[in-house]
Design a protein around this motif. Structure first.
Motif, PDB file in Angstrom:
ATOM      1  N   LYS A  44     -25.317  -1.717 -12.255  1.00 54.82           N
ATOM      2  CA  LYS A  44     -23.562  -0.955 -11.509  1.00 54.82           C
ATOM      3  C   LYS A  44     -23.888  -1.549 -10.231  1.00 54.82           C
ATOM      4  N   LEU A  45     -24.756  -0.964  -9.323  1.00 55.39           N
ATOM      5  CA  LEU A  45     -25.496  -1.148  -8.095  1.00 55.39           C
ATOM      6  C   LEU A  45     -26.000  -2.543  -7.546  1.00 55.39           C
ATOM      7  N   VAL A  46     -26.612  -2.958  -8.545  1.00 57.01           N
ATOM      8  CA  VAL A  46     -25.826  -4.921  -8.035  1.00 57.01           C
ATOM      9  C   VAL A  46     -24.309  -5.288  -7.621  1.00 57.01           C
ATOM     10  N   LYS A  47     -24.078  -4.571  -8.664  1.00 56.43           N
ATOM     11  CA  LYS A  47     -22.666  -5.657  -9.133  1.00 56.43           C
ATOM     12  C   LYS A  47     -21.763  -5.063  -7.706  1.00 56.43           C
ATOM     13  N   VAL A  48     -22.065  -3.840  -7.335  1.00 61.89           N
ATOM     14  CA  VAL A  48     -21.044  -3.123  -6.448  1.00 61.89           C
ATOM     15  C   VAL A  48     -21.807  -4.043  -4.928  1.00 61.89           C
ATOM     16  N   LEU A  49     -22.934  -4.597  -4.934  1.00 65.34           N
ATOM     17  CA  LEU A  49     -23.751  -5.039  -3.756  1.00 65.34           C
ATOM     18  C   LEU A  49     -22.920  -6.777  -4.227  1.00 65.34           C
ATOM     19  N   ALA A  50     -22.945  -7.413  -4.603  1.00 66.15           N
ATOM     20  CA  ALA A  50     -22.462  -8.979  -5.101  1.00 66.15           C
ATOM     21  C   ALA A  50     -21.018  -9.061  -5.065  1.00 66.15           C
ATOM     22  N   ASP A  51     -20.616  -8.195  -5.343  1.00 63.80           N
ATOM     23  CA  ASP A  51     -19.038  -7.927  -5.079  1.00 63.80           C
ATOM     24  C   ASP A  51     -18.558  -8.074  -4.353  1.00 63.80           C
ATOM     25  N   ASN A  52     -19.236  -7.005  -3.590  1.00 66.60           N
ATOM     26  CA  ASN A  52     -18.624  -6.581  -1.823  1.00 66.60           C
ATOM     27  C   ASN A  52     -19.983  -7.175  -0.053  1.00 66.60           C
ATOM     28  N   ALA A  53     -20.352  -7.847  -0.789  1.00 70.07           N
ATOM     29  CA  ALA A  53     -20.817  -8.454   0.484  1.00 70.07           C
ATOM     30  C   ALA A  53     -20.588 -10.036   1.058  1.00 70.07           C
ATOM     31  N   PRO A  54     -19.271 -10.026   0.508  1.00 61.33           N
ATOM     32  CA  PRO A  54     -18.489 -11.042   1.306  1.00 61.33           C
ATOM     33  C   PRO A  54     -17.690 -10.280   2.107  1.00 61.33           C
ATOM     34  N   SER A  55     -17.172  -9.158   1.487  1.00 60.96           N
ATOM     35  CA  SER A  55     -16.063  -8.347   2.233  1.00 60.96           C
ATOM     36  C   SER A  55     -16.917  -7.859   3.892  1.00 60.96           C
ATOM     37  N   ALA A  56     -18.364  -6.928   3.457  1.00 55.13           N
ATOM     38  CA  ALA A  56     -19.281  -6.861   4.445  1.00 55.13           C
ATOM     39  C   ALA A  56     -19.188  -7.726   5.735  1.00 55.13           C
ATOM     40  N   LEU A  57     -19.744  -9.387   5.083  1.00 59.30           N
ATOM     41  CA  LEU A  57     -20.190 -10.078   6.213  1.00 59.30           C
ATOM     42  C   LEU A  57     -18.330 -10.343   6.894  1.00 59.30           C
ATOM     43  N   LEU A  89     -27.531  -2.321   3.907  1.00 63.20           N
ATOM     44  CA  LEU A  89     -27.074  -1.337   4.120  1.00 63.20           C
ATOM     45  C   LEU A  89     -25.908  -2.006   4.141  1.00 63.20           C
ATOM     46  N   MET A  90     -25.360  -3.098   4.833  1.00 65.93           N
ATOM     47  CA  MET A  90     -23.618  -3.162   5.497  1.00 65.93           C
ATOM     48  C   MET A  90     -23.045  -2.760   4.482  1.00 65.93           C
ATOM     49  N   VAL A  91     -22.728  -2.885   2.936  1.00 66.48           N
ATOM     50  CA  VAL A  91     -22.255  -2.496   1.689  1.00 66.48           C
ATOM     51  C   VAL A  91     -21.913  -0.922   1.072  1.00 66.48           C
ATOM     52  N   PHE A  92     -23.726  -0.526   1.529  1.00 62.14           N
ATOM     53  CA  PHE A  92     -23.937   0.956   0.529  1.00 62.14           C
ATOM     54  C   PHE A  92     -23.402   1.750   2.244  1.00 62.14           C
ATOM     55  N   GLY A  93     -23.861   1.580   3.145  1.00 62.52           N
ATOM     56  CA  GLY A  93     -23.295   2.453   4.515  1.00 62.52           C
ATOM     57  C   GLY A  93     -22.046   2.493   4.585  1.00 62.52           C
ATOM     58  N   ARG A  94     -21.443   1.276   4.352  1.00 59.03           N
ATOM     59  CA  ARG A  94     -20.177   1.619   4.851  1.00 59.03           C
ATOM     60  C   ARG A  94     -19.303   2.128   3.457  1.00 59.03           C
ATOM     61  N   ILE A  95     -19.763   1.526   2.394  1.00 60.90           N
ATOM     62  CA  ILE A  95     -18.921   2.985   1.359  1.00 60.90           C
ATOM     63  C   ILE A  95     -20.157   4.748   1.747  1.00 60.90           C
ATOM     64  N   ALA A  96     -20.481   4.534   1.912  1.00 53.03           N
ATOM     65  CA  ALA A  96     -21.190   6.210   2.418  1.00 53.03           C
ATOM     66  C   ALA A  96     -20.155   6.881   2.835  1.00 53.03           C
ATOM     67  N   GLY A  97     -20.106   6.583   4.260  1.00 50.99           N
ATOM     68  CA  GLY A  97     -19.459   6.698   5.443  1.00 50.99           C
ATOM     69  C   GLY A  97     -17.587   6.429   4.934  1.00 50.99           C
ATOM     70  N   SER A  98     -17.420   5.985   4.872  1.00 49.35           N
ATOM     71  CA  SER A  98     -16.079   5.799   4.065  1.00 49.35           C
ATOM     72  C   SER A  98     -15.520   7.244   3.271  1.00 49.35           C
ATOM     73  N   ASN A  99     -16.004   6.895   1.761  1.00 50.11           N
ATOM     74  CA  ASN A  99     -16.286   8.521   1.091  1.00 50.11           C
ATOM     75  C   ASN A  99     -16.947  10.039   1.758  1.00 50.11           C
ATOM     76  N   ALA A 100     -18.088   9.593   2.857  1.00 51.28           N
ATOM     77  CA  ALA A 100     -18.070  10.838   2.746  1.00 51.28           C
ATOM     78  C   ALA A 100     -17.038  11.634   4.119  1.00 51.28           C
ATOM     79  N   ALA A 101     -16.957  10.564   4.858  1.00 45.01           N
ATOM     80  CA  ALA A 101     -15.428  11.256   5.892  1.00 45.01           C
ATOM     81  C   ALA A 101     -14.423  11.802   4.992  1.00 45.01           C
ATOM     82  N   GLN A 102     -13.897  11.174   3.870  1.00 47.12           N
ATOM     83  CA  GLN A 102     -12.712  10.955   3.009  1.00 47.12           C
ATOM     84  C   GLN A 102     -13.005  11.618   2.351  1.00 47.12           C
ATOM     85  N   ALA A 103     -14.388  13.302   1.924  1.00 46.40           N
ATOM     86  CA  ALA A 103     -14.179  14.711   1.280  1.00 46.40           C
ATOM     87  C   ALA A 103     -13.321  15.411   0.925  1.00 46.40           C
ATOM     88  N   LYS A 104     -13.434  15.650   0.252  1.00 53.87           N
ATOM     89  CA  LYS A 104     -12.640  17.371   0.133  1.00 53.87           C
ATOM     90  C   LYS A 104     -13.641  18.887  -0.066  1.00 53.87           C
TER      91      LYS A 104
END
Length: 591
Positions: free
Chosen positions: A209-222, A576-591
């Motif tokens: 599941k984590l590898v799929k997130v990495l592979a699917d989101n690497a192009p948009s991170a670039l 680090l770009m893919v999951f850093g981006r996800i972590a920042g987004s989710n933390a910022a939008q946490a309730k």
């Protein structure tokens, strides 16, 4: 009497910061830096340090940052008795030593220019933000920018004296599939292929599941990075052990380019939105009712508390330089090898100690895959740093001390490194030629340096022909020529593959026939630790039951589960770009 007393006090105030005894003039001293010799020139005017000029080849974002900070501080305070820059201690000590020598040449005595200067403040400080990030390396900076983009106020807690951490000294390869750069070169690729090769390279023990997130989101991170102004070299390569031609390199080459880009983006938000604490190691995650609500830290003895209203993101990197800990957990791929102090580390030593793992574990996070340690074949003898010519890319040969090839140079990193360990002395010669360096004055795509500079440092040797090369590395010329010819037969497509399994499938593969030739001795080095904090696809830290720990996120090398037992070259920056981006987004939008 009062006038005399004031004069004496004034004299004491000046003493230790400058000296009337020093002679005006220009003084020079050359010392051994971290990467290469550093030449320091100090200009004295009116008995004071007027300017300091440094000629160096220290690392961008690390040694060069330290040099600038220390030069400015010495001139401002007229003292060499100042704090060094954490994470660049070798450069700091050598620079200050050179300045002291120049002052001695000018006639300064032992106590001159020696007033103790420190920015330490003992008064406790408390700051509040939506998101607090522990670790200002590549993943931390990506998390910060992402959180800011989603409206958060951010605090970054960093123990080094600069931002970027070990990302500053990485090769900079970012794996992404189906990009415009690949298409322009006729390279067919897609996220599914990236996913499959990452799983295979990691011995199929990664979390799919984590590898799929990495592979699917690497192009948009670039594309995200390009949107900030980062330029990529249109020539797509293959980092060491990448298993495919999808490694994208920034221009200028090297990981510091990512750091500079992200720092510039942070600066756009201003101090009201983002605050950075340097030289401030975190000591504890603050818990309240089962939720992580902040961070306790220390800045040179000063207590620092950062309260997080929405979340804390741990991005402190791996533990590759923590010899005791890596030996303790070394029960996986490298259990037969001694990963003790004789093996160096390619990362910044103080940055790769694993403190973030301890912080997260105390907060309830599960640590997984700690035995998954990566050894890289591109280490420099004595330090393990990945200097000079690189194993990344193509048209490079691994030659042992007998003059033979011994491995498929396009294999995964664990295969390459195990093959090196099996050679006499656990070392080899990395051989390249004019194909890789047609112009010695041009900046290399992979190292970000010129061959001229590398030759000047002495670790890389040059030969006009193979007979001369054989003499340099002390092997039989006929044996060396036979080894290179075995490679060239594949590169010329006379045979599909050689006895080691090498195939010429890369667009850069060519026969290596023309001098000059370049060679450097290499050894295995600890490069990446794939185990760490257990996260889900949203970068939330989870406990042993798989339950999310409220308020706690993690990204980058501090996490586990993404790379399995062996990381593909080029997947770390993508991670680090893919999951850093996800972590920042989710933390910022946490309730």
């Amino acid at each position: 009497m009062k006038q005399i007393t004031l004069a004496v006090l004034a004299a004491f105030a000046i003493a230790g910061t400058c000296s009337a005894a020093v002679k005006d003039g220009t003084y020079t001293k050359t010392v051994t830096g971290h990467n290469a010799p550093i030449t320091v020139t100090v200009d004295i005017k009116g008995g004071k340090i007027a300017s300091i000029a440094t000629k160096d080849l220290e690392s961008p974002g690390v040694g060069k940052v330290a040099i600038k900070k220390l030069e400015d501080s010495v001139i401002k305070n007229q003292s060499t008795n100042i704090d060094i820059v954490s994470g660049a201690s070798v450069t700091s000590f050598q620079l200050l030593g050179a300045i002291k020598d120049c002052l001695k040449q000018a006639g300064a005595e032992k106590g001159d220019f020696n007033k103790r200067i420190t920015d330490a403040n003992k008064a406790p400080v408390t700051e509040r933000a939506d998101v607090v990030i522990v670790g200002g390396g590549g993943a931390g900076l990506a998390s910060a920018v992402s959180a800011l983009e989603h409206g958060a106020k951010v605090i970054i807690i960093e123990k080094l004296g600069f931002l970027g951490g070990s990302t500053n000294v990485c090769g900079g390869a970012l794996n992404a599939s189906g990009t415009k750069y690949q298409k322009a070169l006729g390279i067919e690729d897609n996220p599914q292929k990236h996913f499959e090769q990452t799983m295979k390279g990691g011995h199929n023990v990664s979390d799919p599941k984590l590898v799929k997130v990495l592979a699917d989101n690497a192009p948009s991170a670039l594309l995200w990075l390009e949107g900030m102004g980062l330029k990529f070299n249109p020539k797509v390569g293959a980092a060491t052990g990448a298993l495919y031609q999808r490694s994208h390199y920034p221009n200028p080459a090297g990981g510091n380019t990512y750091v500079v880009t992200l720092e510039k983006q942070l600066a756009k938000y201003g101090p009201d939105r983002v605050k950075v604490f340097l030289e401030t190691p975190a000591t504890e995650l603050i818990m309240k009712d089962g939720r992580v609500v902040g961070v306790k830290a220390k800045h040179k003895g000063q207590d620092v508390t950062a309260v997080a209203d929405k979340g804390v993101i741990v991005t402190t990197g791996g533990f590759g330089s923590n010899v005791e800990f890596r030996q303790k957990v070394n029960t996986g791929v490298w259990k037969e090898a001694d990963l003790g102090k004789e093996i160096g580390c390619s990362n910044i030593g103080v940055a790769a100690q694993g403190q973030g793992l301890q912080l997260a574990e105390k907060a309830g996070a599960e640590l997984i895959g700690l035995s998954d340690i990566q050894v890289h074949p591109n280490g420099s003898p004595g330090t393990g740093l990945m200097l000079d010519i690189k194993t990344s890319g193509r048209n490079r040969l691994f030659i042992n001390t007998n003059g033979d090839r011994f491995v498929n140079e396009g294999a995964a990193r664990d295969v390459l490194s195990k093959a090196v360990f099996a050679q006499p002395g656990s070392t080899y010669w990395l051989v390249q030629n004019k194909l890789r360096y047609p112009d010695e004055n041009a900046i290399d795509l992979l190292s970000g340096r010129t061959m001229r500079d590398m030759l000047a440092q002495g670790r890389v040797k040059k030969a006009a022909n193979l007979d001369e090369l054989a003499k340099i590395i002390n092997v039989d010329p006929a044996r060396l020529k036979a080894a290179i010819e075995s490679y060239n037969q594949v590169a010329r497509h006379e045979v599909e593959q050689d006895k080691f399994g090498f195939k010429a499938t890369h667009t850069d593969d060519r026969p290596m026939v023309e001098g000059p030739w370049y060679v450097a001795r290499k050894v295995p080095t600890i490069h990446h630790t794939m185990g760490g904090i257990h996260i889900d696809t949203g970068a939330h830290a989870v406990n042993a039951k798989g339950e999310i720990i409220p308020g706690l996120y993690a990204a980058g090398e501090v996490t586990g589960g993404i790379h399995g037992a062996n990381r593909l070259g080029g997947n770390a920056v993508a991670d680090l770009m893919v999951f850093g981006r996800i972590a920042g987004s989710n933390a910022a939008q946490a309730k």
